[in-house]
Write a protein that holds these residues in place. Structure first.
Motif, short mmCIF file in Angstrom:
data_model
loop_
_atom_site.label_atom_id
_atom_site.label_comp_id
_atom_site.label_asym_id
_atom_site.label_seq_id
_atom_site.Cartn_x
_atom_site.Cartn_y
_atom_site.Cartn_z
N MET A 1 0.85 -1.08 -0.10
CA MET A 1 -0.17 0.00 0.05
C MET A 1 0.93 1.30 -0.04
N THR A 2 0.54 2.20 -0.66
CA THR A 2 1.10 3.59 -0.86
C THR A 2 0.20 4.57 -0.23
N LEU A 3 0.77 5.46 0.67
CA LEU A 3 0.10 6.71 1.06
C LEU A 3 0.11 7.76 -0.23
N LYS A 4 -0.90 8.94 -0.19
CA LYS A 4 -1.04 9.69 -1.17
C LYS A 4 -1.41 10.87 -0.34
N LEU A 5 -0.81 11.87 -0.38
CA LEU A 5 -1.04 13.13 0.37
C LEU A 5 -2.40 13.75 -0.46
N GLY A 6 -3.42 13.87 0.44
CA GLY A 6 -4.72 14.34 -0.04
C GLY A 6 -5.08 15.87 0.54
N MET A 7 -4.43 16.27 1.59
CA MET A 7 -4.63 17.45 1.98
C MET A 7 -3.89 17.81 2.97
N VAL A 8 -3.64 19.34 3.29
CA VAL A 8 -2.72 19.73 4.43
C VAL A 8 -3.75 20.54 5.15
#
Length: 116
Positions: A1-8
């Protein structure tokens, strides 16, 4: 599984005014207000969503996470941000790579670098 930046997400004691300020600076749109406790920006110059979460006490220590932004004309962009209400923290770097640390109207620090 790879994390993806969705929001700051930025904590603040007054989410809507700070979200409006950032919307103006990034040409983004406010897409959610959630009665002022969690405000979301999308579009414009933002590659991901930028959110502002209302908290009772804003941290007074140095940010542990900050935004790194880029502009083709660093000096003009810094002047524009200062006129819009940002404050200058420090000019950094050298001739080969320069960036400026600023703070938004609520004191959250962010950097603007010269875009290559």
């Amino acid at each position: 599984m790879t994390l993806k930046l969705g929001m700051v997400t930025i904590n603040t004691t007054d989410a809507e005014p700070l979200a409006r300020w950032w919307a103006e600076q990034t040409n983004a749109e406010i897409t959610q207000t959630n009665e002022g406790w969690f405000v979301v920006l999308e579009g414009g110059g933002l590659p991901v969503m930028l959110a502002f979460q209302k908290v009772d006490d804003q941290s007074v220590a140095k940010n542990s996470i900050h935004l790194d932004l880029a502009a083709p004309d660093l000096d003009a962009e810094v002047d524009r941000l200062l006129t819009a209400g940002a404050t200058l923290v420090e000019r950094r770097g050298e001739k080969s790579f320069r960036w400026v640390t600023l703070a938004d109207p609520h004191g959250n620090e962010f950097d603007v670098a010269e875009q290559a």
